[in-house]
Design an enzyme around this catalytic site. Structure first.
Site, PDB file in Angstrom:
ATOM      1  N   HIS A 185       0.788  -1.232   0.000  1.00 59.57           N
ATOM      2  CA  HIS A 185       0.000   0.000   0.000  1.00 59.57           C
ATOM      3  C   HIS A 185       0.818   1.279   0.000  1.00 59.57           C
ATOM      4  CE1 HIS A 185      -3.118  -2.892   0.050  1.00 59.57           C
ATOM      5  NE2 HIS A 185      -3.825  -1.952  -0.538  1.00 59.57           N
ATOM      6  N   ASP A 451      -3.759  -9.416  -5.780  1.00 59.99           N
ATOM      7  CA  ASP A 451      -4.139 -10.532  -4.920  1.00 59.99           C
ATOM      8  C   ASP A 451      -4.249 -11.835  -5.703  1.00 59.99           C
ATOM      9  OD1 ASP A 451      -4.266  -9.609  -2.240  1.00 59.99           O
ATOM     10  OD2 ASP A 451      -6.002  -8.394  -2.781  1.00 59.99           O
ATOM     11  N   CYS A 498      -7.830  -4.021 -12.407  1.00 57.95           N
ATOM     12  CA  CYS A 498      -7.383  -2.859 -11.636  1.00 57.95           C
ATOM     13  C   CYS A 498      -6.123  -3.182 -10.829  1.00 57.95           C
ATOM     14  CB  CYS A 498      -8.502  -2.348 -10.745  1.00 57.95           C
ATOM     15  SG  CYS A 498      -9.122  -3.598  -9.614  1.00 57.95           S
TER      16      CYS A 498
END
Ligand code: PEP
Ligand code: MG
Length: 566
Positions: A185, A451, A498
């Site tokens: 992140h 992921d 995305c």
């Protein structure tokens, strides 16, 4: 010279600022009450001044709402009850001030955390923050303050938290962190702030001290500590060339994303909030393909209220002026934690209680977000998607809650758009494999490769030890993407991507050939991707993609793509 992972493109040379939280060790000692009370009063006064100072500097960049956290901290630090309990303990038990402050604060934190009430849980987080400052002041430890940076600086840290990144000002020319990967992140934040970043650079903390000169090459992933004159010149030239390349791409800002043989796709931007909207538009984004709403929750000291969220979504939808905005419902857990919510202890948080799993259980949180979204839907073109869907039942349950919330609003007389699309992220292999069934229910898919690759390869995306397994070009991943696209198209649904792969220049030709409809990436990658799309033929890329699906390794795929498109 240290090697890391280039996570946010750019090159800079500036002084280092090492961000290290002080280690606070509290020992119980005997104390003379009058002396300890004086020490405590002085430290408390300094704590209040420090918080006021941070607030004042942060005020230049943050909104009133974002500054509220500092007011809550000031209120806590100035609470007479808090001070008097600590002083009583110093007097009665004849102990040192830091021990008394630590003990009283721990009791209050435990009491507030045990309460089944968000307001008090937030207060627990405030006490933690304020007493950390207070204890540092009592022990004479320096607390780093990023808002005070006032010269060109490269930050060096173990990792940067969302609240660290919220404090970065225009003097910060980049950062290097010891941990993290391309999709951690801090990397995502660096991209949206357009700050060069090298992450997963182990050894960087040991090699650098504050004041060293850092050459940050976030194009190739190198950190140079005190580089010589030649190296500095080389890096400056590289920075200049990069800036020129960026400038040259600007002619494509309002061009269509269309192949040489007329196949059109959509190139969109990923955002973390309204502040990123301008960057998406400036870089020619045709929509928002992923609004990561978790930042609304993470940059906060309480669960954002319906009203707060409504304002945030409305702002983004209006800002995008009728262009499509895909909002992802809360994706929290894994590496994304909240200061005001206690997650269960788990061995593998990435495989645990997170995202839709949490929202289906804690339905109040989910419903509040869905109400805010439905209310905002009349201000633009809204698509809602659920993260981490593994089973059809999860999707059905989430969709049923959405329908219920929508009906509830309509019965209250609130206007809700009638063209909201409800889709899902495909980021768990189980969902990719069953995409043709999921597409009966979901209006669209957005493939989250960050992921999807982590789960397919069983390789933690935060661990630099296994970062070699982040292999977007591995045929296994390409086949999962292919299944997802085929499965969606079978039922007439559109598919976006995305995850970080969508913006990789050599991945774009393959994804195009596989039939991906929408590519969503950080704003700074959009124009480069458009250059790639507009230079290729769709028919040729279909053949290229089919070849790639039949290769053995990621290296073979990448070499093959390069041989065709370069
Ligand atoms: C992904 O997993 O690819 C994704 C886009 O979501 P996040 O990076 O926020 O987990
Ligand atoms: Mg994800």
């Amino acid at each position: 010279m240290l090697k890391g992972i280039a996570a946010s493109a750019g090159v800079s040379v500036a002084k280092a600022y090492k961000l290290e939280a002080p280690v606070v060790v509290i020992e119980k000692k005997d104390g003379v009450p009058a002396e300890e009370i004086e020490k405590f009063n002085n430290a408390l006064e300094k704590t209040i001044k420090d918080i006021e100072g941070v607030k004042e500097r942060a005020a230049k960049r943050l909104s009133e709402e974002e500054l509220a956290v500092f007011d809550a901290h000031l209120m806590m630090a100035q609470d007479p009850e808090f001070a008097s309990q600590i002083k009583s303990m110093i007097e009665n038990d004849k102990v040192n001030a830091e021990y008394a402050a630590d003990t009283i604060a721990s009791q209050m934190i435990a009491m507030f955390e045990a309460m089944d009430n968000d307001y008090f849980r937030e207060r627990a987080a405030d006490i933690k923050d304020v007493t950390f400052r207070l204890k540092c002041n009592l022990l004479g430890l320096q607390i780093p303050d990023l808002t005070a940076i006032d010269e060109p600086t490269v930050i060096v840290a173990h990792d940067l938290t969302p609240s660290d990144t919220a404090q970065l000002n225009e003097w910060v020319k980049g950062f290097a962190t010891a941990i993290g990967g391309k999709t951690s992140h801090s990397a995502i934040m660096a991209n949206s702030l357009e700050i060069p970043a090298v992450v997963g650079c182990s050894g960087v903390l040991e090699a650098v001290k504050t004041g060293d000169v850092i050459g940050l090459d976030a194009l190739d992933g190198y950190v140079y500590v005190n580089p010589d004159e030649d190296k500095v010149k080389e890096l400056e030239a590289k920075a200049k060339a990069y800036a020129e390349e960026k400038e040259a791409l600007k002619v494509l800002v309002s061009a269509k994303s269309i192949t040489t043989d007329g196949h059109e796709v959509e190139l969109a931007g990923n955002i973390g909030g309204f502040k990123d909207v301008e960057g998406v538009l400036k870089n020619g984004g045709e929509g928002v393909g992923l609004f990561r709403t978790e930042f609304l929750y993470m940059d906060n000291d309480h669960f954002p209220t319906e009203e707060e969220q409504f304002e945030a979504y409305k702002q983004v939808l209006e800002g995008m002026d009728g262009k499509k905005v895909v909002v992802r419902t809360l994706d929290i857990g894994g590496d994304k934690k909240l200061s005001y919510y206690t997650f269960p202890e788990e061995m593998n948080p990435f495989l645990g209680y997170r995202a839709i799993r949490l929202c289906l259980k804690e339905q109040d949180i989910f419903r509040t977000q869905l109400r805010a979204l439905c209310r905002a839907s009349v201000y633009g073109k809204l698509c809602i998607m659920f993260p981490m869907i593994a089973t059809i039942n999860e999707f059905r349950q989430a969709k049923a809650i959405y329908e219920d919330v929508k009906a509830e609003l309509i019965s209250e007389g609130v206007q809700v758009a009638d063209d909201i699309q409800v889709g899902m992220m495909v980021e768990i292999p189980a969902a990719a494999v069953l995409a043709d069934e999921f597409s009966k229910y979901a209006d669209f898919f957005s493939i989250g490769t960050n992921d999807l690759i982590q789960y397919s390869m069983a390789a933690d995306r935060m661990s630099e030890n296994v970062s070699y397994l982040y292999q977007p070009y591995n045929p296994s991943i390409l086949r999962l993407i292919n299944m997802t696209i085929q499965g969606a198209h079978k039922n007439g649904r559109w598919v976006g991507m995305c995850g970080a792969m969508a913006g990789e220049p050599y991945a774009v030709p393959i994804l195009l050939g596989l039939g991906l409809d929408e590519f969503s990436m950080s704003a700074t990658q959009i124009l480069k991707a458009r250059k790639v799309v507009t230079s290729l033929s769709f028919e040729e890329m279909k053949k290229l993609a089919a070849e790639c699906l039949n290769k053995d390794t990621a290296e073979e795929v990448l070499d093959y793509v390069k041989s065709v498109v370069d």
